[in-house]
Each structure stands twice: as C-alpha cells, then as structure tokens.
Design an enzyme around this catalytic site. Structure first.
Site, PDB file in Angstrom:
ATOM      1  N   TYR A   1      21.532  34.258  37.062  1.00 14.18           N
ATOM      2  CA  TYR A   1      21.530  33.044  37.866  1.00 14.18           C
ATOM      3  C   TYR A   1      21.298  33.351  39.345  1.00 14.18           C
ATOM      4  CZ  TYR A   1      23.448  30.023  34.161  1.00 14.18           C
ATOM      5  OH  TYR A   1      23.641  29.291  33.018  1.00 14.18           O
TER       6      TYR A   1
ATOM      7  N   LYS B   1      56.657  38.874  32.040  1.00 16.07           N
ATOM      8  CA  LYS B   1      56.121  37.628  32.581  1.00 16.07           C
ATOM      9  C   LYS B   1      54.595  37.668  32.597  1.00 16.07           C
ATOM     10  CE  LYS B   1      56.482  39.284  37.374  1.00 16.07           C
ATOM     11  NZ  LYS B   1      57.037  39.014  38.704  1.00 16.07           N
TER      12      LYS B   1
END
Length: 821
Positions: free
Chosen positions: A715, A491
């Site tokens: 940033y 999964k």
C-alpha cells in the site's frame, strides 16, 4: 443468600455433626472448583466412575468445612472442626436444598425442556432481554439432576426473571426437577430421539418431559408438531396454551418465510402483521428464535424492540458453530449430541451453508448413541437421509457405523474404527473449499478433529513453551529462601501468552499468589478452575460486589478506594475480607504516600473491622537501572519504615513485597515476605539469571512473488525494489500485533536461518518480506517473527519500546499453542 448450618440441616432433612457456625452461600460438587472454601458446602456425590467422599480430605486442606455425606460416612478424627451433614441420598439432599431455596422467591420462572434447542433458546432470550431484566439463568447446559439445583441456587432477591432448562434421560427424573424449579411458565422446544432407549415410546418420553409443567400457568410450544400439540392439550387443557406455527389457529401464525442470506418471517400476532428478520437460514435456528420470540411477545415486549434484537442474535458456542478451516473449508462444529433428530437439523444447516457458498458438502459422523432405534433400522435411515440431502462425502467413525457400511453404498463413504484412526489419516484427506459438518457423540471427542482442522486455518501462531516457563520460575526461586512467597503476574492475557493456561501451570507448580489487572481477569481464572489466591491490581468500583463471590483480593491505593470498597462490603454483608495496600515510595503512581498518609490510613483501618490487611507493597521505579540504584535503595528504606509504622499502628503484621523480576536478582536484601514475578517468567529482563525464551511467534509463507526492477511493494507505494528480486507474503499483519512501524526495512523476520527485511507497509492481515538473497524458499516454509534465535527484544529495540508492549499487543485471533516436552 447465606444460610446457617442449622438452617441447612433442616432444609435437607440432614443429621448435623459439628458446631462450626460458618454460614454457607456456595454449593460445590466439583473438588476442583473451590473459590471461597469457608462459605462452600460440598456435596459428596457418587457416580459410576467417581465418589465425592474421596475428595473430602483434599477439600478440608483447602479450607472447606462443610460437607454433605452419606449416612455411612465415618468422620476422620482430623476433621472434627468441620460440619458434616449426614443424609440417606446426597443427590436428593442437593435437590431438596435447592427446592427449599426456590420456595423463598415468588418471581416468574420460565422452564425450558425438549430434546433439542434448550440451551440456544435460553441463551437467545438472554441476548434479547438481559439489559432490560435482572435475569438469572442456567449456566451453560446445567439441565441435569445435579445441574438444575446449582442453577436454581443462583436465585436472589434482586432477580426479576429466571430461566432454567431441564433435561432427562430416564423415567421419573422430571418430577424431581419440577419440584426444584416450580415454573410459572413452560416452554417445550421439540421432541427428538435422544435417550429413547430408556422410554417405552416417543409418547412415553413426551409425557415424562411434560411433567415439568404440571403447575405452570402458561405453556409455549410449536403447534405444527402434532404429537406435542395433542398431548399438551390433553394433559393441560385448563392452562393457557400459547403457540406458534403455520396452523391457522396458532397464536403467532406464520404466513410466509423467505430466504435470501437471511430469513424474513411474516407473521400474524393479535390481529397485526409483523415481518421479522433473522440472521440465520437453517430450520433449527428459525425454530429456536420463534420460541424465544413467542415468549417475549406474550410478555408484552415491544415489537420494534424485538425486531431489532432478532437481527443481532449471535450463535451459541458448540451448537453448529462455524469456523474457518484448512484449504478454505467451512467447518460446522456440532459435536454436542448425536441423535437422529439433531442430525436432520444439522444436515439442513450444512446444506444451507454449502449451497449458499457453492461448496461441496462433507459429513463426519460418529456412531449414533442414545437413539432408541435398533442399529439395523437406524443406519439405513441415516444412509437414506444422507442421500436425500445430497451429501457429497461421508466419513464414518466408530465400530457400529463401520459395520453398517453397506447402508451407505450409494454414497462416497469411508470409515474409521475410532477417532484416533481418523486423526492419523486427516493429513492425507483434502477438505479444500468444502463445507464440513462434524457431528459426533461426546465420547468420540470430535473437538480434537475440529482443533486439528482449525489449527492450520490461521497459520500464524504463538507457541508457548511451558517447560521454559517453569524453568524460569525455578531459576528465580533459586535466588531466595523457601520462606519467601511468590506472586506471579498473569495480567494482560498472561503477557499475551494466555492467562488460563499460564495460571494453570503456575498453580500446578505451587506459586503462592496470582496477580491480575482487573476483576474480569480474575473471574475468568476462577471460572477456568484456578483456585490460587488472586490479587486484583487495578480494581474498579463496578466490580467490588463480585470480588467476595469469586474470592478476589483488591489492591487498595487511595482513601477513596478504601472507603468505597469498605462500603461495598458492608452492603454485601461480607466480613474478614483480605486487602493489599499499595504504598507510593517515590514512583508517583498509585499508592498512599509513605510520608504523610500512613497514620491516617492506620486510623481508618482500625475502624474497618470487615477488612484485614494481607500484604503491603510498593513499586520500584528503576530496579533494572544500575545508575538509579541509590534511588532504589531509598525506596526500599522508605517502604520498610512505612510498613513498620503501619504494623504497629493497626496492631498486627502482614506480608511485605516490593521487588519485581529485575529486583529479585539485584536487591536480595529486599526479598521481604514475598516477591512479584512478571516479565521474567517469559525469559525477559534479568541479566544475572539464566532464562529461557518462552514465546515464539511464527507464521509461514503464503505466496512468493517475483518483483521487477523499480516496482513498488504494498500500500502507498512507499518502497521500491530498485534492482528487483523476490518477496514472500506472510499472513501476519497489524491486526495480529505486528506494529506498522516495522514497515519498510525497519523490521525483519527469520526464514531459513537468515533475516529477511519487511518491505512495503505492513497490512492488516499480512506483510511482505524480501527474500531476494535467500535461496530455496518455498510456499509453506516457516517464518519466525520472534523466538529462540531472534528474541522479542530485537523488535523492541527496532521500535524503541519495551518487550511488554510487543507481547501484550499480540492479537487474540493468533492461536496460542502450548507444548510441554
């Protein structure tokens, strides 16, 4: 729709040997694509390099019990419980069965044929109207003598429109396809030179293709194509002919076309003017879109609705697909066919893209096959076409094009005898800031060229060591006896590693079951050729109806889920459906309570004869935590008692499983009938078993920057290098799954065998690492985010999370590279 053996024999005019009553709903021609063997009918087709009869024993062992075989086939004494349908021609039997199935439906059917564009027109029609119609259409390019019957077999009572494409390569083929499709509407795309060698002339080939429309009520085509227009009007003068083009008498008349990063087409339709915007500028895409638009306008779709849908059209894979390549190159992948007409269209697209982006234009071209034009005439035409289009460089691949090198004397050209020779030379060729059209016949396997040029496009990759994966599988297998089954969890995109590839390796190494989270994951595995039994751990009601079709088995964890799934199976008419019951033994997540719901559950199951319990299972809350072992033992005891009660109450036995990766080593008394292996496959979790690392996330240095003292990095200016130093920019960011909480010295990366801290805030596509104390770092050097020498568990500790979260969070745009030594 399900047919009985007697019905099938009648529909195929076959001699039936066998008395198995099992109904059939699925047709298969590929022995590797068996989803529901008991309801499948296998056609033993013969080809130049294969014989389907050779796979009957293998399919029988897989559970298939219905086979269409040639009259001369001798049935094995081991297969006497199977049905064999003897026919004089297996392909014709397949076609006859599909034709008989088609006659049961009266819905409108659109048939598309032509030399180029069939699949694109079909797929674009689907993109535009699939949410307004219950549409049946050909899968991919199922337009051949065997593909069309498989497409038509999809017809069902709920469909409101069907769209099938049909292609031929020889005289006489289209008559068979017409009988199968029986179209209400016909759409002709264009006439090219593909497969010309099997026809006396272009007119001959066109007439053969147009036989598809012999009983169609309405025919759609481009009136500007003189040969097609003339012959269609001659052959079908008494039909309704609907056309588009610049001709004054076209029904959808083009009055203007303007290009400016998109295409604006002004048209007249039924006395009104409309302007349509397309997100493409090349001639082939414009033509394909206008075919689709013409059909939908005729069918009465609202112009405003269509205008909006046209702007949303998406490229169809393997048809001049654009990819970013090495050195800022633009790759145009058209490795689909190689006839002269499609080359003209592809060069138009190359020019449009190259000029728009200010790039030089390179053509990688294989020998042109199936053109029907003598080589001595063909290749000078190709050379003239390349010169006319102003192509800056030609790379020719193949013995024939190489032998005609003189035809390209006016071009910047180089030649290679085969694809392998070009692949060996690629590292020495530069494609920086070029638009590269890759155009080749399928036999040249040009997808390998695309893959190699694209591999370096995004230098961040997740390497998957399949050797290590299988070694881990076998390490766990050594801890339990051979009677114990194994369920492998794939999964969440195979814990981030790629579900198809991982499942394929596990299937090859004979695991017993696969587990996925949702039905969509299981369906994808089936479509990728995975035949193992699959449990869907979190089934959604919307997917219940599809589960029998793809042979998926649901986890049932509540009475609501049980009733809803049973009702869905009743509606589908499905029977003998396997289910897996989840018991809650103390985790307080999904599952039936083991203390007060078992008796009620058993009573319900006894009334549901369509369902059969294949397994019952539970989840351990803390199998990896020794200080909770007493609770774990309680869970195991409660589970064992619940299974015993349930088995007695429903009157039959089932498989039991409760252990996950960590539990396999620590609780051998609870191996029961099956165990579930998840994160342990990837080398994580169990201290008592020697495991190998499977996944390595790596990237490389894009640029090195000297940073002055006290300058900030990244940033927000959240971090400064007080003493200055050097940073390396690496192309991996939070869009790739690198968590922003690793910013500003929290996380580290391995370069030259040393750890370099991440400095500043992690950006979407990149981050910076401090290499001030690591010498001789160069642009292009490898950087390890996690791997053999710097495990993913380190990142998990830095983030105060678990490795599952990190692995499953790696972005899909990170290329997965699989290797096996």
């Amino acid at each position: 729709m399900t047919y009985t053996p007697v019905q099938l024999a009648s529909m195929m005019d076959a001699r039936l040997c066998g008395n198995s009553p099992q109904g059939i709903s699925l047709l298969i021609i590929d022995s590797r694509m068996v989803f529901n063997p008991h309801e499948s009918l296998f056609f033993a087709l013969k080809g130049s390099s294969h014989n389907g009869h050779s796979f009957i024993a293998e399919l029988y062992n897989s559970g298939v019990r219905n086979f269409v075989v040639s009259d001369t086939y001798i049935i094995s004494e081991n297969h006497t419980d199977a049905n064999f349908y003897h026919v004089s021609n297996v392909l014709r039997a397949l076609q006859g069965l599909a034709a008989a199935h088609r006659r049961r439906f009266s819905l409108p059917v659109l048939a598309i044929t032509g030399s180029n564009g069939k699949t694109i027109v079909k797929e674009w029609l689907s993109q535009m109207i699939a949410d307004t119609q219950r549409l049946v259409r050909s899968p991919r390019s199922y337009n051949s003598q065997a593909g069309v019957p498989l497409s038509v077999w999809q017809l069902n009572a709920d469909a409101s429109l069907a769209i099938f494409e049909a292609g031929i390569s020889q005289t006489g083929e289209m008559e068979h396809l017409e009988t199968i499709i029986r179209p209400t509407f016909g759409l002709f795309t264009n006439l090219g030179t593909a497969h010309q060698q099997h026809f006396a002339s272009q007119e001959h080939k066109l007439r053969e293709k147009l036989l598809l429309f012999k009983d169609a009520e309405t025919i759609f085509y481009c009136k500007d194509h003189h040969l097609e227009d003339t012959m269609i009007r001659q052959m079908y003068a008494n039909r309704k002919l609907i056309t588009w083009g610049q001709s004054s008498d076209a029904d959808l008349r083009i009055t203007a076309i303007q290009h400016r990063n998109q295409t604006a087409i002004t048209t007249m339709w039924n006395g009104s003017q409309y302007v349509w915007l397309l997100p493409f500028e090349d001639a082939a895409s414009i033509e394909d879109a206008l075919h689709a638009l013409l059909f939908l306008l005729y069918r009465g779709y609202d112009a405003e609705y269509l205008s909006n849908r046209l702007t949303m059209l998406q490229p169809v894979g393997m048809r001049m697909e654009q990819k970013q390549g090495v050195g800022g190159a633009l790759l145009i992948n058209d490795s689909y066919n190689s006839d002269f007409t499609s080359l003209e269209l592809a060069l138009d697209f190359l020019n449009q893209q190259g000029r728009q982006k200010g790039m030089k234009r390179t053509l990688i071209l294989s020998d042109i096959l199936q053109s029907g034009i003598p080589d001595a005439e063909l290749y000078p035409k190709v050379g003239a076409l390349i010169k006319t289009n102003g192509i800056n460089r030609l790379i020719g691949v193949g013995k024939v094009i190489t032998s005609f090198a003189d035809a390209f004397s006016g071009s910047n050209a180089q030649f290679f005898g085969n694809t392998d020779q070009l692949l060996a030379a690629l590292p020495h060729l530069s494609f920086t800031r070029e638009a590269v059209l890759i155009k080749g016949a399928r036999t040249f396997e040009f997808e390998r060229i695309v893959s190699l040029l694209e591999t370096t496009r995004h230098s961040t990759v997740l390497e998957i060591n399949l050797n290590a994966l299988i070694n881990n599988l076998n390490a766990f297998r050594s801890r339990f006896n051979t009677d114990t089954k194994m369920l492998a969890m794939v999964k969440a995109f195979g814990y981030g590693s790629g579900s198809h590839e991982i499942a394929g390796a596990l299937q090859h190494h004979k695991v017993d079951y696969l587990g996925v989270a949702f039905a969509d994951e299981g369906i994808d595995l089936r479509r990728a050729g995975i035949a193992l039994p699959i449990i869907v751990m979190n089934p959604e009601e919307s997917s219940f109806a599809l589960m029998p079709q793809y042979n998926l088995e649901p986890e049932i964890y509540s009475f609501h889920t049980l009733h809803t799934f049973h009702n869905a199976m009743e509606r589908e008419g499905a029977s003998n459906i396997l289910i897996h019951l989840k018991i809650d033994t103390g985790m307080n997540r999904l599952g039936f309570r083991d203390d007060d719901e078992i008796d009620h559950l058993a009573a319900e199951l006894r009334q549901m004869q369509r369902l059969r319990v294949k397994s019952v299972f539970s989840h351990l809350a803390a199998s990896d935590a020794p200080h909770h072992d007493s609770f774990t033992h309680q869970q195991i005891a409660r589970f064992s008692q619940a299974c015993e009660r349930l088995s007695k109450a429903i009157g039959y036995t089932f498989w039991r499983h409760i252990l996950n990766s960590a539990g396999i080593e620590r609780f051998p008394e609870a191996h029961f009938d099956m165990v579930r292996l998840g994160i342990g496959l990837y080398g994580i979790g169990t201290a008592g078993i020697q495991l190998e690392n499977v996944a390595t996330l790596k990237t490389c240095v894009s640029q090195i920057k000297d940073v002055r003292p006290n300058e900030s990095v990244g940033y927000g200016r959240t971090q400064r290098l007080t003493a200055g130093g050097a940073v390396a920019i690496i192309p991996i960011g939070y869009a790739d799954g690198l968590n922003r909480r690793l910013s500003c010295d929290v996380g580290k990366a391995l370069i030259h065998g040393r750890l370099a801290p991440i400095v500043g805030n992690i950006c979407m596509d990149m981050c910076m690492i401090d290499i001030s104390d690591i010498h001789n770092v160069k642009e292009g050097d490898e950087v390890i985010i996690f791997g053999d020498d710097y495990p993913v568990t380190n990142l998990a500790q830095q983030l105060d999370t678990i490795p599952y979260e990190i692995l499953t969070g790696i972005g899909r745009r990170v290329k997965r590279v699989y290797f096996k030594e």
